[in-house]
Scaffold this motif. Structure first.
Motif, PDB file in Angstrom:
ATOM      1  N   MET A   1       2.965  -0.397   9.812  1.00 23.35           N
ATOM      2  CA  MET A   1       3.283   0.964  10.233  1.00 23.35           C
ATOM      3  C   MET A   1       4.699   1.339   9.801  1.00 23.35           C
ATOM      4  O   MET A   1       4.912   2.338   9.133  1.00 23.35           O
ATOM      5  CB  MET A   1       3.112   1.095  11.749  1.00 23.35           C
ATOM      6  N   LEU A   2       5.676   0.493  10.186  1.00 19.41           N
ATOM      7  CA  LEU A   2       7.057   0.758   9.781  1.00 19.41           C
ATOM      8  C   LEU A   2       7.254   0.493   8.293  1.00 19.41           C
ATOM      9  O   LEU A   2       8.178   1.040   7.680  1.00 19.41           O
ATOM     10  CB  LEU A   2       8.023  -0.102  10.599  1.00 19.41           C
ATOM     11  N   LEU A   3       6.380  -0.331   7.699  1.00 17.26           N
ATOM     12  CA  LEU A   3       6.441  -0.560   6.256  1.00 17.26           C
ATOM     13  C   LEU A   3       6.148   0.731   5.506  1.00 17.26           C
ATOM     14  O   LEU A   3       6.811   1.047   4.510  1.00 17.26           O
ATOM     15  CB  LEU A   3       5.437  -1.649   5.862  1.00 17.26           C
ATOM     16  N   LEU A   4       5.177   1.493   5.986  1.00 17.04           N
ATOM     17  CA  LEU A   4       4.872   2.782   5.363  1.00 17.04           C
ATOM     18  C   LEU A   4       6.045   3.738   5.484  1.00 17.04           C
ATOM     19  O   LEU A   4       6.376   4.470   4.540  1.00 17.04           O
ATOM     20  CB  LEU A   4       3.625   3.387   6.015  1.00 17.04           C
ATOM     21  N   ALA A   6       9.188   2.879   5.751  1.00 19.45           N
ATOM     22  CA  ALA A   6      10.236   2.385   4.853  1.00 19.45           C
ATOM     23  C   ALA A   6       9.941   2.769   3.412  1.00 19.45           C
ATOM     24  O   ALA A   6      10.850   3.130   2.645  1.00 19.45           O
ATOM     25  CB  ALA A   6      10.360   0.872   4.986  1.00 19.45           C
ATOM     26  N   GLU A   7       8.651   2.700   3.021  1.00 23.33           N
ATOM     27  CA  GLU A   7       8.277   3.091   1.662  1.00 23.33           C
ATOM     28  C   GLU A   7       8.546   4.568   1.421  1.00 23.33           C
ATOM     29  O   GLU A   7       8.964   4.968   0.325  1.00 23.33           O
ATOM     30  CB  GLU A   7       6.812   2.765   1.418  1.00 23.33           C
ATOM     31  N   TYR A   8       8.328   5.390   2.431  1.00 26.25           N
ATOM     32  CA  TYR A   8       8.598   6.821   2.296  1.00 26.25           C
ATOM     33  C   TYR A   8      10.099   7.090   2.201  1.00 26.25           C
ATOM     34  O   TYR A   8      10.565   7.865   1.355  1.00 26.25           O
ATOM     35  CB  TYR A   8       8.006   7.568   3.490  1.00 26.25           C
ATOM     36  N   LEU A   9      10.874   6.414   3.055  1.00 26.22           N
ATOM     37  CA  LEU A   9      12.321   6.632   3.082  1.00 26.22           C
ATOM     38  C   LEU A   9      13.020   6.046   1.855  1.00 26.22           C
ATOM     39  O   LEU A   9      14.150   6.411   1.557  1.00 26.22           O
ATOM     40  CB  LEU A   9      12.909   6.025   4.352  1.00 26.22           C
ATOM     41  N   GLN A  10      12.313   5.168   1.167  1.00 33.45           N
ATOM     42  CA  GLN A  10      12.905   4.522  -0.003  1.00 33.45           C
ATOM     43  C   GLN A  10      13.278   5.519  -1.096  1.00 33.45           C
ATOM     44  O   GLN A  10      14.209   5.298  -1.861  1.00 33.45           O
ATOM     45  CB  GLN A  10      11.909   3.481  -0.553  1.00 33.45           C
ATOM     46  N   PHE A  16      16.089   0.857   1.711  1.00 32.73           N
ATOM     47  CA  PHE A  16      14.879   0.609   2.509  1.00 32.73           C
ATOM     48  C   PHE A  16      13.900  -0.297   1.774  1.00 32.73           C
ATOM     49  O   PHE A  16      12.927  -0.781   2.371  1.00 32.73           O
ATOM     50  CB  PHE A  16      14.198   1.925   2.866  1.00 32.73           C
ATOM     51  N   ALA A  17      14.145  -0.553   0.482  1.00 30.97           N
ATOM     52  CA  ALA A  17      13.275  -1.455  -0.277  1.00 30.97           C
ATOM     53  C   ALA A  17      13.327  -2.880   0.269  1.00 30.97           C
ATOM     54  O   ALA A  17      12.444  -3.692  -0.009  1.00 30.97           O
ATOM     55  CB  ALA A  17      13.675  -1.448  -1.749  1.00 30.97           C
ATOM     56  N   VAL A  18      14.360  -3.195   1.048  1.00 32.18           N
ATOM     57  CA  VAL A  18      14.500  -4.537   1.593  1.00 32.18           C
ATOM     58  C   VAL A  18      13.319  -4.901   2.504  1.00 32.18           C
ATOM     59  O   VAL A  18      12.988  -6.071   2.678  1.00 32.18           O
ATOM     60  CB  VAL A  18      15.834  -4.664   2.372  1.00 32.18           C
ATOM     61  N   PHE A  19      12.655  -3.872   3.062  1.00 32.23           N
ATOM     62  CA  PHE A  19      11.530  -4.133   3.959  1.00 32.23           C
ATOM     63  C   PHE A  19      10.271  -4.548   3.205  1.00 32.23           C
ATOM     64  O   PHE A  19       9.262  -4.878   3.829  1.00 32.23           O
ATOM     65  CB  PHE A  19      11.246  -2.902   4.827  1.00 32.23           C
ATOM     66  N   GLN A  20      10.326  -4.553   1.873  1.00 35.21           N
ATOM     67  CA  GLN A  20       9.214  -5.061   1.088  1.00 35.21           C
ATOM     68  C   GLN A  20       9.167  -6.588   1.124  1.00 35.21           C
ATOM     69  O   GLN A  20       8.133  -7.187   0.847  1.00 35.21           O
ATOM     70  CB  GLN A  20       9.329  -4.588  -0.363  1.00 35.21           C
ATOM     71  N   TYR A  21      10.291  -7.207   1.461  1.00 33.40           N
ATOM     72  CA  TYR A  21      10.357  -8.664   1.456  1.00 33.40           C
ATOM     73  C   TYR A  21       9.587  -9.248   2.645  1.00 33.40           C
ATOM     74  O   TYR A  21       9.853  -8.910   3.809  1.00 33.40           O
ATOM     75  CB  TYR A  21      11.808  -9.137   1.492  1.00 33.40           C
ATOM     76  N   LEU A  22       8.658 -10.131   2.334  1.00 33.73           N
ATOM     77  CA  LEU A  22       7.843 -10.749   3.378  1.00 33.73           C
ATOM     78  C   LEU A  22       8.685 -11.558   4.363  1.00 33.73           C
ATOM     79  O   LEU A  22       8.420 -11.557   5.565  1.00 33.73           O
ATOM     80  CB  LEU A  22       6.782 -11.663   2.749  1.00 33.73           C
ATOM     81  N   LEU A  88       1.381  -4.872  14.072  1.00 35.76           N
ATOM     82  CA  LEU A  88       1.097  -3.497  13.644  1.00 35.76           C
ATOM     83  C   LEU A  88       2.354  -2.786  13.157  1.00 35.76           C
ATOM     84  O   LEU A  88       2.291  -1.919  12.282  1.00 35.76           O
ATOM     85  CB  LEU A  88       0.460  -2.712  14.798  1.00 35.76           C
ATOM     86  N   LEU A  89       3.503  -3.155  13.702  1.00 33.24           N
ATOM     87  CA  LEU A  89       4.756  -2.520  13.287  1.00 33.24           C
ATOM     88  C   LEU A  89       5.215  -2.994  11.914  1.00 33.24           C
ATOM     89  O   LEU A  89       5.680  -2.198  11.097  1.00 33.24           O
ATOM     90  CB  LEU A  89       5.853  -2.800  14.320  1.00 33.24           C
ATOM     91  N   TRP A  90       5.080  -4.291  11.629  1.00 29.60           N
ATOM     92  CA  TRP A  90       5.740  -4.858  10.452  1.00 29.60           C
ATOM     93  C   TRP A  90       4.808  -5.301   9.333  1.00 29.60           C
ATOM     94  O   TRP A  90       5.280  -5.542   8.214  1.00 29.60           O
ATOM     95  CB  TRP A  90       6.610  -6.046  10.875  1.00 29.60           C
ATOM     96  N   ALA A  91       3.503  -5.430   9.581  1.00 28.16           N
ATOM     97  CA  ALA A  91       2.592  -5.919   8.547  1.00 28.16           C
ATOM     98  C   ALA A  91       2.089  -4.777   7.673  1.00 28.16           C
ATOM     99  O   ALA A  91       2.135  -3.599   8.041  1.00 28.16           O
ATOM    100  CB  ALA A  91       1.413  -6.648   9.184  1.00 28.16           C
ATOM    101  N   ASP A  92       1.599  -5.144   6.512  1.00 26.26           N
ATOM    102  CA  ASP A  92       0.938  -4.195   5.616  1.00 26.26           C
ATOM    103  C   ASP A  92      -0.475  -3.986   6.139  1.00 26.26           C
ATOM    104  O   ASP A  92      -1.327  -4.870   6.036  1.00 26.26           O
ATOM    105  CB  ASP A  92       0.914  -4.765   4.197  1.00 26.26           C
TER     106      ASP A  92
END
Length: 360
Positions: A1-4, A6-10, A16-22, A88-92
């Motif tokens: 959820m927050l990954l999406l 972060a992708e938008y804010l990128q 915000f790309a740092v949140f792509q890191y597993l 749900l917050l952090w997973a793809d």
């Protein structure tokens, strides 16, 4: 959820790309679930106490357990809530493995919840009858097995890997469904049998879950998987977020479950966590490694099987009481000694399981 998000804010700020890191999201999963468990724990314990949702203790067990009667139970709901929210917050959320493990975890949790509800609310000592418990475990376990088999993109996802042997593997075919069913249902019941002392089941679950998270990360990375000679499973790396959430939620629960326990997890937690470990092990093709790392769970289960078989065949008991942790209590071991020694055994077994990554 927050990954999406972060992708938008990128597009506005590249940081915000740092949140792509597993690895980062795995750590955030740990911290989020831990914070939720610690924050919600006192409220849940008070709620369970007010509703008189307390543990009933058998009279034929260790006498030291009689003082635990009335201790709030069904605390596994706290673990599942923290895991669910954090994942749900952090997973793809487009990853099929994330949803598979989440759904299996909560379905088995539902079985445990019904069992606990009938025991502590309806005062039915039998809880959910064993035949119905195993029926629904079988339905959900087979459902997960069939789904994973039908959606497997290649043979890597349905091959049994023999650890410590370089090129040893067995193509299972439809046997994958049988193995997956046995692993999920078996691990669910094994953790449930182990959950008999304060903190005995939760910390080994955390340790095994953490080790499986490492396998998920490595299996989901084609370079690491190729170097370590383990199956490459595209998308499996995303399960590190779930494993992180399991670690955080488990440690948060242990804060209240450590001896002397303020709350017990009940079947709602034990059945769910065991099923989660089994499902993750199947995804990364490490069923045998799970058997090694979860040796304490295996030992507890075998002690029950041996005790029942011996009594039915010969009329004699091998152990003073099963599962085996009660045997050591009745021999005079204080409860904390049993717990900590079983933890130490788990640390050793988890290290052996991780060592199989290089011993090939």
């Amino acid at each position: 959820m927050l990954l999406l998000l972060a992708e938008y804010l990128q597009q506005f700020y590249k940081g915000f790309a740092v949140f792509q890191y597993l690895t980062l999201r795995g750590i955030l999963g740990v911290l989020t679930a831990l914070a939720l468990a610690l924050f919600l724990g006192p409220w849940m314990i008070r709620t369970l106490q007010m509703r008189q949702i307390g543990q009933s203790v058998r009279n034929d067990g260790p006498q030291s357990h009689l003082s635990k009667s009335g201790t709030p139970t069904m605390g596994g709901a706290l673990i599942l809530s923290a895991i669910g929210v954090s994942t749900l917050l952090w997973a793809d959320l487009s990853n099929r493995y994330v949803w598979t493990v989440l759904i299996v975890t909560f379905l088995f949790g539902a079985i445990g919840w019904v069992d606990d509800y009938r025991k502590v609310i309806e005062k039915n000592s039998r809880g959910l009858p064993s035949r119905w418990k195993y029926f629904w475990q079988s339905v959900f376990g087979l459902g997960a097995a069939i789904f994973l088999y039908m959606t497997a993109p290649g043979s890597n996802e349905t091959t049994l890997i023999i650890p410590m042997l370089k090129d040893a593997s067995i193509h299972l075919g439809l046997g994958f469904i049988v193995l997956t069913y046995l692993v999920i249902v078996g691990s669910s019941n094994a953790v449930n049998l182990t959950d008999g002392l304060d903190g005995l089941a939760i910390l080994p679950t955390v340790m095994v879950g953490g080790a499986l998270g490492i396998f998920c990360y490595l299996s989901g990375n084609i370079k690491f998987a190729d170097y370590l000679l383990i199956p490459y499973v595209p998308g499996a790396g995303e399960l590190i977020v779930f494993c992180g959430a399991l670690i955080g939620a488990g440690l948060g629960f242990l804060w209240f479950n450590t001896y002397p326990a303020q709350v017990f997890m009940g079947d709602v937690g034990a059945l769910a966590l065991g099923a989660a470990l089994g499902t993750i092990a199947v995804v990364v093709r490490q069923e045998i490694v799970l058997f090694i790392m979860g040796g304490v769970f295996v030992m507890e289960t075998l002690s029950v099987v041996i005790q029942v078989a011996s009594f039915k065949l010969t009329g004699r008991r091998v152990f003073r009481m099963a599962p085996i942790h009660h045997h050591f209590e009745l021999k005079g071991w204080p409860e904390p000694r049993v717990i900590v020694r079983f933890w130490i055994i788990t640390v050793i077994l988890v290290l052996i399981g991780l060592a199989t990554l290089k011993l090939r």
